[in-house]
Design a protein around this motif. Sequence first.
Motif, short mmCIF file in Angstrom:
data_model
loop_
_atom_site.label_atom_id
_atom_site.label_comp_id
_atom_site.label_asym_id
_atom_site.label_seq_id
_atom_site.Cartn_x
_atom_site.Cartn_y
_atom_site.Cartn_z
N ARG A 149 21.62 -4.14 14.78
CA ARG A 149 22.97 -3.66 14.53
C ARG A 149 23.69 -4.40 13.40
N VAL A 150 23.23 -5.59 13.06
CA VAL A 150 23.90 -6.38 12.02
C VAL A 150 23.02 -6.57 10.80
N THR A 151 21.84 -7.15 11.00
CA THR A 151 21.00 -7.53 9.87
C THR A 151 20.44 -6.32 9.13
N LEU A 152 19.85 -5.39 9.86
CA LEU A 152 19.27 -4.21 9.21
C LEU A 152 20.29 -3.39 8.42
N PRO A 153 21.46 -3.09 8.99
CA PRO A 153 22.44 -2.32 8.21
C PRO A 153 22.85 -3.01 6.91
N LEU A 154 22.84 -4.34 6.90
CA LEU A 154 23.22 -5.07 5.69
C LEU A 154 22.08 -5.19 4.68
N ALA A 155 20.86 -5.11 5.16
CA ALA A 155 19.69 -5.33 4.29
C ALA A 155 18.90 -4.07 4.00
N TRP A 156 19.34 -2.92 4.52
CA TRP A 156 18.48 -1.74 4.47
C TRP A 156 18.18 -1.27 3.05
N ARG A 157 19.13 -1.46 2.12
CA ARG A 157 18.88 -0.99 0.75
C ARG A 157 17.72 -1.75 0.12
N GLY A 158 17.69 -3.05 0.30
CA GLY A 158 16.59 -3.84 -0.24
C GLY A 158 15.27 -3.50 0.43
N ILE A 159 15.32 -3.30 1.75
CA ILE A 159 14.10 -2.95 2.47
C ILE A 159 13.56 -1.61 2.00
N LEU A 160 14.45 -0.62 1.87
CA LEU A 160 14.02 0.70 1.44
C LEU A 160 13.48 0.68 0.01
N ALA A 161 14.07 -0.16 -0.83
CA ALA A 161 13.55 -0.30 -2.19
C ALA A 161 12.13 -0.85 -2.16
N GLY A 162 11.88 -1.85 -1.31
CA GLY A 162 10.53 -2.39 -1.18
C GLY A 162 9.56 -1.37 -0.64
N VAL A 163 10.01 -0.57 0.33
CA VAL A 163 9.15 0.48 0.89
C VAL A 163 8.80 1.51 -0.18
N THR A 164 9.79 1.86 -1.00
CA THR A 164 9.54 2.83 -2.07
C THR A 164 8.56 2.27 -3.10
N LEU A 165 8.75 1.01 -3.47
CA LEU A 165 7.81 0.37 -4.39
C LEU A 165 6.40 0.35 -3.80
N ALA A 166 6.31 0.08 -2.50
CA ALA A 166 5.00 0.02 -1.86
C ALA A 166 4.33 1.39 -1.88
N PHE A 167 5.10 2.45 -1.62
CA PHE A 167 4.51 3.79 -1.66
C PHE A 167 4.02 4.12 -3.06
N ALA A 168 4.83 3.82 -4.08
CA ALA A 168 4.41 4.10 -5.45
C ALA A 168 3.16 3.30 -5.82
N ARG A 169 3.12 2.05 -5.39
CA ARG A 169 1.95 1.21 -5.68
C ARG A 169 0.72 1.71 -4.95
N ALA A 170 0.89 2.14 -3.70
CA ALA A 170 -0.24 2.65 -2.94
C ALA A 170 -0.77 3.95 -3.54
N ALA A 171 0.14 4.82 -3.93
CA ALA A 171 -0.28 6.10 -4.51
C ALA A 171 -1.02 5.90 -5.83
N GLY A 172 -0.66 4.85 -6.58
CA GLY A 172 -1.29 4.61 -7.86
C GLY A 172 -2.46 3.65 -7.83
N GLU A 173 -2.83 3.16 -6.66
CA GLU A 173 -3.91 2.18 -6.56
C GLU A 173 -5.25 2.79 -6.96
N PHE A 174 -5.98 2.08 -7.81
CA PHE A 174 -7.27 2.58 -8.29
C PHE A 174 -8.41 1.61 -8.01
N GLY A 175 -8.28 0.37 -8.50
CA GLY A 175 -9.42 -0.54 -8.47
C GLY A 175 -9.92 -0.85 -7.08
#
Length: 264
Positions: free
Chosen positions: A180-206
Amino acid sequence: MSRVSTARERSPWGAAAPLLGGLLLVLYAVPVAWLLLAQPPGAVLAALDAPFVVGAARNTLVSASISTALATLFGVPLAYWLARARFRGRTLVTAVVAFPLVLPPVVSGMVLVGAVGSNGLGGLLGVRITGTLAGVVLAQTFVASPFVVLTARSAFERVDAHTEEAARTLGATEWGTFRRVTLPLAWRGILAGVTLAFARAAGEFGATLMLAYYPRTLPVQIWATFSGRGLDAAFPVAVVLLALASAALVLINLLGESSLVLPE
C-alpha cells in the motif's frame, strides 16, 4: 538575458556538445531509417504473413512475456531486499545480479548450456532444456532480468524509508506497507524496468541461439533468413522486431526518464 545564459551560449562546450552528440544520433538514426526505407512498404507488408515470420513473432511474444513475468516475480523481491537490507557482501550480490549485463550474449549462452544442458543440470534431472521453449525463456530471463532488479532497486531506494516506518507505526504489516505504500511510490520505476526487460528479452539473440536454436524467435529467425536467403528476405522479420522495440520505447518514454536511472 542573464549573464549565466550569455556565458553558456558563448561557451565552446555549449557549441561542441550538440555537434558531438549529433554525430552519435546520426549513428543511431541512419541504420533504422535505412531499414524502414530500403524496401517499399507494400513489399514488406506483403511478406509479413509468411508462416516463418508469424511463427517467429508468436514465439517471441510468448517467450518474452513469460521471461518478463518470471523476472518480475523474482526480481522485484530481490530488488526490495537489496534496497532495504544492510549486510556484508551486498555489493557482491549486486555485482552478481549485474553480471549478465556485462557478459557477451554468446558467452551467456555457453555458460547456460554448460549449466543446464545434457552435461549439466538437465542431464542430472533427465529434463531436456536445450532446443525447447523453456530454453528460450531461460536464456531471455538470464539476460533480461537484471534490468528489473537494478531499476526496481533504484526505485525502492528513492522511497523514503521513514514513510514505511510511519505506516508500520500505524499498525500496517510489513506486507501491507509494501503493497500500500512502497509499491505505489515505486511503480513507475518498476514498470520501466519491466518494459526494458521485455524489450531485451524480445531482442535477445546470442544466448538464445546457443541454448535453443528452435523454436526460433525473431532475432534467430532474422539471422537464419539472412544466412539462407539474403538481406532482402530478412527485412520483414526485422521490421516486426523493430515494431516491438519501438512500442517498448514509447512506453518507457511515457514513464519518464527519471524511472530509467540505473544504479552504479
